[in-house]
Design a protein around this motif. Structure first.
Motif, PDB file in Angstrom:
ATOM      1  N   LEU A 106       0.817  -1.215   0.000  1.00  0.00           N
ATOM      2  CA  LEU A 106       0.000   0.000   0.000  1.00  0.00           C
ATOM      3  C   LEU A 106       0.851   1.266   0.000  1.00  0.00           C
ATOM      4  O   LEU A 106       0.394   2.332  -0.417  1.00  0.00           O
ATOM      5  N   ALA A 107       2.091   1.146   0.455  1.00  0.00           N
ATOM      6  CA  ALA A 107       2.981   2.312   0.469  1.00  0.00           C
ATOM      7  C   ALA A 107       3.213   2.862  -0.928  1.00  0.00           C
ATOM      8  O   ALA A 107       3.497   4.062  -1.091  1.00  0.00           O
ATOM      9  N   GLY A 108       3.091   2.015  -1.934  1.00  0.00           N
ATOM     10  CA  GLY A 108       3.343   2.461  -3.303  1.00  0.00           C
ATOM     11  C   GLY A 108       2.096   2.762  -4.099  1.00  0.00           C
ATOM     12  O   GLY A 108       2.191   3.200  -5.262  1.00  0.00           O
ATOM     13  N   CYS A 109       0.924   2.559  -3.532  1.00  0.00           N
ATOM     14  CA  CYS A 109      -0.322   2.789  -4.272  1.00  0.00           C
ATOM     15  C   CYS A 109      -0.647   4.275  -4.343  1.00  0.00           C
ATOM     16  O   CYS A 109      -0.539   4.995  -3.349  1.00  0.00           O
ATOM     17  N   GLN A 110      -1.026   4.710  -5.528  1.00  0.00           N
ATOM     18  CA  GLN A 110      -1.410   6.103  -5.740  1.00  0.00           C
ATOM     19  C   GLN A 110      -2.918   6.151  -5.960  1.00  0.00           C
ATOM     20  O   GLN A 110      -3.402   6.100  -7.084  1.00  0.00           O
ATOM     21  N   PHE A 111      -3.652   6.230  -4.877  1.00  0.00           N
ATOM     22  CA  PHE A 111      -5.105   6.255  -5.003  1.00  0.00           C
ATOM     23  C   PHE A 111      -5.585   7.649  -5.387  1.00  0.00           C
ATOM     24  O   PHE A 111      -4.963   8.651  -5.039  1.00  0.00           O
ATOM     25  N   LYS A 112      -6.696   7.668  -6.092  1.00  0.00           N
ATOM     26  CA  LYS A 112      -7.349   8.942  -6.385  1.00  0.00           C
ATOM     27  C   LYS A 112      -8.115   9.322  -5.127  1.00  0.00           C
ATOM     28  O   LYS A 112      -9.212   8.839  -4.881  1.00  0.00           O
ATOM     29  N   ARG A 113      -7.507  10.166  -4.317  1.00  0.00           N
ATOM     30  CA  ARG A 113      -7.955  10.369  -2.951  1.00  0.00           C
ATOM     31  C   ARG A 113      -9.394  10.842  -2.836  1.00  0.00           C
ATOM     32  O   ARG A 113     -10.051  10.592  -1.840  1.00  0.00           O
TER      33      ARG A 113
END
Length: 388
Positions: A106-113
Motif C-alpha cells: 500500500l505504500a506504493g499505491c497512488q489512489f485517487k484520494r
C-alpha cells in the motif's frame, strides 16, 4: 534495497492500472475470520449494482472457498512480481477498499484520494501486543523502512474500531489523526452475540465429542513467538507435567496458532500419553470458545472475543516469558491494569489455579473498555455507514 525497488514498481504499476475510474469494492484478506461480514457486504454490493472482489492470502484458502461458494469473486495473491501484473489491478480499481491488516504494498499505491476510500477493519478485537511505532523493533529499523511504514499507515482514511481505547492505540501506534477512528464495532464480533451461531457450534462440538458433556473444558490458546528462524513456541519443561495435575472432570484442549503447525506436532508427541489433553483439528479456536469454561492464553487477542460469550467464566494469562516478550515484541503499557483475569507467571502457579473451584469472573468492566460497540450490530452499522 529490494523493498525500496518493489515499492517503486508498485507505484509504477499502480499508476498504469489506475488510469480508469475506480468502481470496485475490494476486501484484502489475510485472516479468514470475517466471512459473515464479507458475505453481507457482497449481498449489499449486488443490490447496489457493484462488484465485490476478495483478494486473499493462500493461508485463507478455506475461507475463500466458502466465499466463492456464496458467489463472491475471490483472487489469491502473495506480494511479489506476479502481484504487480494480477492482483494490484483490483486494488487500484477499488472505490472502497477494506483491509484486515498491514499490507506493505500500500505504500506504493497512488489512489485517487477523492474517489477511493481505504478502510482498516483490523483482524483482532483488541490489543495486548504493541505494534507500529510502539513496537520496540520499529525504532531499530532504518529511516527508509520507517518512512515506508508510515506511508502505509497514512493510506487509511478510516479505522473501524470497537472502542475509544482501541482508537487511542491505533492513533499512537500508527501516528494518525484520531478523527480517522470510527467506533462502529468489529463485524467479526457479531457472531459471538448471536444465539443461533452459539447453539450451532455447541451442538456440533458435543455431537462429535459426547463424552465431554459435563466435563470442565479448558482451552489453551497461546500466540506464537518470533525467532531468528521463524515462529516458535517454547513451553517450559514443567508444562508437560501439568496435565498430570488436572482433576478427573477436567480436559485440556490445546489450540495453537496456525503458524505453529510444525511446533504443534512436537508438543503432541510429548503429550501423546495423556488422555486429558485433546487436539481438535476439525474445530477452529472460534468454534471452541462457546464450549470453553476456562480459557488459558497469553498475549493473544482471543480474550477479547471470549468475554463476549455467555459461557465465559474464567481467563488465565499464562505468561511464563513475560519480561522477555515485553522487551522483544512489546506489550501495551497498561495491560496489567485491565487484564480480565489473573496473570500467571509459572506453571506451578497455573496448576494451583486450575485446582481451585471454577468461579465466574465479572467481565463487564473489561467489555466496557474494549467491546464498547460490539453489540451484535457492527456489520449493519458499517454497511449503512458506507452504503447509506
Amino acid at each position: 534495497m529490494k523493498k525500496v525497488l518493489y515499492i517503486w514498481l508498485v507505484r509504477f504499476f499502480a499508476a498504469w492500472w489506475g488510469k480508469k475510474e475506480p468502481t470496485l469494492v475490494v476486501y484484502l484478506m489475510s485472516f479468514g475470520n470475517n466471512n459473515e461480514f464479507i458475505v453481507k457486504l457482497g449481498q449489499k454490493c449486488s443490490r447496489e449494482g457493484k462488484q465485490l472482489v476478495v483478494l486473499f492470502y493462500p493461508s485463507c484458502s478455506g475461507a475463500a472457498n466458502d466465499l466463492a461458494a456464496a458467489g463472491i469473486k475471490t483472487v489469491s495473491f502473495t506480494e511479489g512480481l506476479h502481484f504487480l501484473f494480477s492482483g494490484l489491478r483490483f486494488v487500484v480499481a477499488a472505490k472502497l477498499l477494506f483491509c484486515d491488516n498491514y499490507y506493505a504494498f500500500l505504500a506504493g499505491c497512488q489512489f485517487k484520494r477523492q474517489k477511493t476510500r481505504v478502510v482498516q477493519v483490523w483482524h483482532a478485537n483488541g490489543a495486548v501486543k504493541s505494534f507500529g511505532w510502539q513496537e520496540p523493533k520499529t525504532q531499530l529499523r532504518s529511516a527508509a523502512a520507517q518512512k515506508r511504514f508510515q506511508a502505509v499507515y497514512d493510506q487509511f482514511d478510516d479505522y473501524v474500531i470497537a472502542s475509544p481505547k482501541m482508537g487511542e492505540i491505533f492513533s499512537e501506534s500508527y501516528d494518525v489523526d484520531k478523527k480517522k477512528m470510527l467506533t462502529l464495532g468489529y463485524p467479526r464480533s457479531d457472531k459471538f452475540l448471536r444465539a443461533e451461531w452459539i447453539t450451532q457450534k455447541r451442538r456440533r462440538f458435543y455431537q462429535v465429542n459426547p463424552a465431554l458433556k459435563g466435563k470442565e473444558v479448558i482451552l489453551y490458546a497461546p500466540t506464537y513467538r518470533e525467532s531468528t528462524t521463524g515462529v516458535t513456541l517454547e513451553l517450559p519443561e514443567d508444562f508437560f507435567q501439568l496435565v498430570g495435575r488436572l482433576a478427573s472432570n477436567q480436559v485440556l484442549i490445546i489450540k495453537l496458532h496456525p503458524h505453529l503447525k510444525n511446533i504443534s506436532q512436537l508438543i503432541r508427541t510429548r503429550l501423546a500419553k495423556s488422555k486429558q489433553v485433546l487436539w481438535m483439528d476439525d474445530f477452529t479456536t472460534e468454534d471452541l470458545l462457546p464450549v470453553t469454561d476456562r480459557l488459558i492464553t497469553d498475549y493473544s487477542s482471543v480474550a477479547f472475543d471470549y468475554t463476549l460469550l455467555d459461557n465465559a467464566q474464567e481467563i488465565l494469562f499464562y505468561c511464563y516469558d513475560l519480561h522477555e516478550y515485553q522487551n522483544q515484541v512489546g506489550l501495551q503499557h497498561d495491560f496489567e491494569q485491565w487484564l480480565p483475569g489473573p496473570l500467571v507467571l509459572t506453571t506451578a502457579e497455573l496448576a494451583q489455579t486450575l485446582k481451585k473451584p471454577l468461579l465466574r469472573q465479572d467481565f463487564r468492566q473489561f467489555n466496557q473498555l474494549w467491546n464498547t460497540r460490539n453489540d451484535g450490530q457492527a456489520t449493519a452499522r458499517i454497511i449503512k455507514h458506507y452504503f447509506g
